[in-house]
Scaffold this motif. Structure first.
Motif, PDB file in Angstrom:
ATOM      1  N   MET A   1      39.776  28.092  46.313  1.00 15.28           N
ATOM      2  CA  MET A   1      40.580  28.235  45.117  1.00 15.28           C
ATOM      3  C   MET A   1      40.792  29.701  44.776  1.00 15.28           C
ATOM      4  O   MET A   1      41.880  30.104  44.434  1.00 15.28           O
ATOM      5  CB  MET A   1      39.883  27.483  43.971  1.00 15.28           C
ATOM      6  CG  MET A   1      40.607  27.576  42.676  1.00 15.28           C
ATOM      7  SD  MET A   1      41.991  26.449  42.676  1.00 15.28           S
ATOM      8  CE  MET A   1      42.521  26.600  41.020  1.00 15.28           C
ATOM      9  N   THR A   2      39.734  30.500  44.887  1.00 15.72           N
ATOM     10  CA  THR A   2      39.845  31.918  44.569  1.00 15.72           C
ATOM     11  C   THR A   2      40.814  32.610  45.522  1.00 15.72           C
ATOM     12  O   THR A   2      41.604  33.441  45.101  1.00 15.72           O
ATOM     13  CB  THR A   2      38.464  32.586  44.615  1.00 15.72           C
ATOM     14  OG1 THR A   2      37.603  31.879  43.726  1.00 15.72           O
ATOM     15  CG2 THR A   2      38.535  34.027  44.187  1.00 15.72           C
ATOM     16  N   ARG A   3      40.765  32.254  46.805  1.00 12.65           N
ATOM     17  CA  ARG A   3      41.691  32.860  47.770  1.00 12.65           C
ATOM     18  C   ARG A   3      43.130  32.513  47.430  1.00 12.65           C
ATOM     19  O   ARG A   3      44.020  33.350  47.537  1.00 12.65           O
ATOM     20  CB  ARG A   3      41.390  32.390  49.186  1.00 12.65           C
ATOM     21  CG  ARG A   3      40.143  32.977  49.758  1.00 12.65           C
ATOM     22  CD  ARG A   3      39.966  32.537  51.175  1.00 12.65           C
ATOM     23  NE  ARG A   3      38.626  32.850  51.622  1.00 12.65           N
ATOM     24  CZ  ARG A   3      38.098  32.394  52.716  1.00 12.65           C
ATOM     25  NH1 ARG A   3      38.784  31.574  53.492  1.00 12.65           N
ATOM     26  NH2 ARG A   3      36.881  32.714  53.062  1.00 12.65           N
ATOM     27  N   LEU A   4      43.344  31.288  47.027  1.00  7.15           N
ATOM     28  CA  LEU A   4      44.687  30.868  46.650  1.00  7.15           C
ATOM     29  C   LEU A   4      45.180  31.681  45.459  1.00  7.15           C
ATOM     30  O   LEU A   4      46.321  32.165  45.448  1.00  7.15           O
ATOM     31  CB  LEU A   4      44.712  29.370  46.315  1.00  7.15           C
ATOM     32  CG  LEU A   4      46.036  28.782  45.868  1.00  7.15           C
ATOM     33  CD1 LEU A   4      47.055  28.865  47.001  1.00  7.15           C
ATOM     34  CD2 LEU A   4      45.847  27.347  45.446  1.00  7.15           C
ATOM     35  N   LEU A   5      44.316  31.867  44.460  1.00 10.28           N
ATOM     36  CA  LEU A   5      44.691  32.678  43.303  1.00 10.28           C
ATOM     37  C   LEU A   5      44.943  34.128  43.708  1.00 10.28           C
ATOM     38  O   LEU A   5      45.886  34.749  43.230  1.00 10.28           O
ATOM     39  CB  LEU A   5      43.601  32.630  42.229  1.00 10.28           C
ATOM     40  CG  LEU A   5      43.620  31.425  41.306  1.00 10.28           C
ATOM     41  CD1 LEU A   5      42.392  31.429  40.402  1.00 10.28           C
ATOM     42  CD2 LEU A   5      44.875  31.398  40.481  1.00 10.28           C
ATOM     43  N   GLN A   6      44.096  34.653  44.582  1.00 16.11           N
ATOM     44  CA  GLN A   6      44.286  36.029  45.027  1.00 16.11           C
ATOM     45  C   GLN A   6      45.616  36.186  45.745  1.00 16.11           C
ATOM     46  O   GLN A   6      46.338  37.156  45.529  1.00 16.11           O
ATOM     47  CB  GLN A   6      43.145  36.453  45.942  1.00 16.11           C
ATOM     48  CG  GLN A   6      41.863  36.733  45.212  1.00 16.11           C
ATOM     49  CD  GLN A   6      40.729  37.039  46.159  1.00 16.11           C
ATOM     50  OE1 GLN A   6      40.774  36.708  47.344  1.00 16.11           O
ATOM     51  NE2 GLN A   6      39.680  37.659  45.627  1.00 16.11           N
ATOM     52  N   ARG A   7      45.950  35.232  46.598  1.00 17.50           N
ATOM     53  CA  ARG A   7      47.220  35.309  47.313  1.00 17.50           C
ATOM     54  C   ARG A   7      48.388  35.188  46.340  1.00 17.50           C
ATOM     55  O   ARG A   7      49.388  35.880  46.454  1.00 17.50           O
ATOM     56  CB  ARG A   7      47.275  34.212  48.369  1.00 17.50           C
ATOM     57  CG  ARG A   7      48.388  34.416  49.367  1.00 17.50           C
ATOM     58  CD  ARG A   7      48.308  33.485  50.550  1.00 17.50           C
ATOM     59  NE  ARG A   7      48.220  32.103  50.112  1.00 17.50           N
ATOM     60  CZ  ARG A   7      47.515  31.166  50.719  1.00 17.50           C
ATOM     61  NH1 ARG A   7      46.825  31.460  51.793  1.00 17.50           N
ATOM     62  NH2 ARG A   7      47.491  29.944  50.269  1.00 17.50           N
ATOM     63  N   ALA A  16      40.886  39.728  38.733  1.00 17.19           N
ATOM     64  CA  ALA A  16      39.754  40.170  37.919  1.00 17.19           C
ATOM     65  C   ALA A  16      40.136  40.214  36.443  1.00 17.19           C
ATOM     66  O   ALA A  16      39.355  39.806  35.582  1.00 17.19           O
ATOM     67  CB  ALA A  16      39.268  41.534  38.387  1.00 17.19           C
ATOM     68  N   ARG A  17      41.352  40.684  36.155  1.00 12.82           N
ATOM     69  CA  ARG A  17      41.819  40.715  34.757  1.00 12.82           C
ATOM     70  C   ARG A  17      41.933  39.301  34.194  1.00 12.82           C
ATOM     71  O   ARG A  17      41.564  39.039  33.045  1.00 12.82           O
ATOM     72  CB  ARG A  17      43.159  41.433  34.644  1.00 12.82           C
ATOM     73  CG  ARG A  17      43.053  42.943  34.751  1.00 12.82           C
ATOM     74  CD  ARG A  17      44.325  43.654  34.307  1.00 12.82           C
ATOM     75  NE  ARG A  17      45.544  43.067  34.845  1.00 12.82           N
ATOM     76  CZ  ARG A  17      46.136  43.434  35.982  1.00 12.82           C
ATOM     77  NH1 ARG A  17      45.608  44.384  36.721  1.00 12.82           N
ATOM     78  NH2 ARG A  17      47.241  42.853  36.398  1.00 12.82           N
ATOM     79  N   LEU A  18      42.440  38.393  35.002  1.00 11.11           N
ATOM     80  CA  LEU A  18      42.582  37.007  34.576  1.00 11.11           C
ATOM     81  C   LEU A  18      41.211  36.380  34.319  1.00 11.11           C
ATOM     82  O   LEU A  18      41.013  35.685  33.317  1.00 11.11           O
ATOM     83  CB  LEU A  18      43.342  36.211  35.636  1.00 11.11           C
ATOM     84  CG  LEU A  18      43.630  34.748  35.328  1.00 11.11           C
ATOM     85  CD1 LEU A  18      44.541  34.619  34.122  1.00 11.11           C
ATOM     86  CD2 LEU A  18      44.269  34.077  36.536  1.00 11.11           C
ATOM     87  N   GLN A  19      40.263  36.634  35.197  1.00  2.35           N
ATOM     88  CA  GLN A  19      38.916  36.097  35.008  1.00  2.35           C
ATOM     89  C   GLN A  19      38.251  36.682  33.766  1.00  2.35           C
ATOM     90  O   GLN A  19      37.570  35.975  33.023  1.00  2.35           O
ATOM     91  CB  GLN A  19      38.066  36.366  36.247  1.00  2.35           C
ATOM     92  CG  GLN A  19      38.464  35.516  37.430  1.00  2.35           C
ATOM     93  CD  GLN A  19      37.729  35.894  38.712  1.00  2.35           C
ATOM     94  OE1 GLN A  19      37.328  37.050  38.890  1.00  2.35           O
ATOM     95  NE2 GLN A  19      37.562  34.931  39.602  1.00  2.35           N
TER      96      GLN A  19
END
Length: 142
Positions: A1-7, A16-19
């Motif tokens: 999931m994190t990779r998808l968000l990063q992409r 990082a700002r979103l988190q």
């Protein structure tokens, strides 16, 4: 999931700002819940924080009206908790969508079949789950 968000977001900096923003909203939700009476705490949620203005979503107009009356004391509560806010906006939340489900079909059992089910259930041990289920079936179909 994190990779998808990063992409999707491009850089790790945006993620990082979103988190950080999500974590801040969770902390603010906790402060809000501690500053409200119990009956209101479950009907309100922090929707956003932008330019030091907190947006609170209320479930229904009555809750929103009560929250608007409480804005000065809530602002003082947030300040005491270490969150100096410029203001608090209260909005009525859109109702949650409910998924429509088809009602269960009505099934009828004849009196003869109901009697047969009851007679069979009586032959089973008293603590049998099958007996209890058959007795419920016979009762509900009557």
């Amino acid at each position: 999931m994190t990779r998808l968000l990063q992409r999707y977001l491009g850089s790790g900096d945006a993620l990082a700002r979103l988190q950080d923003h999500a974590a801040r909203l969770r902390r603010l939700q906790g402060v809000l819940e501690r500053g409200l009476p119990a009956q209101l705490a479950g009907a309100c949620r922090v929707a956003n924080l932008k330019d030091e203005i907190l947006v609170v979503a209320a479930q229904g107009g009555a809750v929103a009206a009560r929250l608007k009356q409480m804005v000065p004391s809530l602002q003082a509560h947030f300040l005491q908790a270490g969150y100096p806010l410029q203001g608090i906006k209260v909005k009525v939340a859109t109702p949650q969508e409910t998924v429509w489900r088809r009602p269960p079909p009505e099934r009828h059992i004849s009196a003869e079949a109901r009697s047969g089910i009851s007679d069979f259930a009586a032959t089973l041990p008293a603590d049998s789950p099958l007996r209890k289920a058959l007795e419920r079936l016979a009762q509900r179909s009557g």
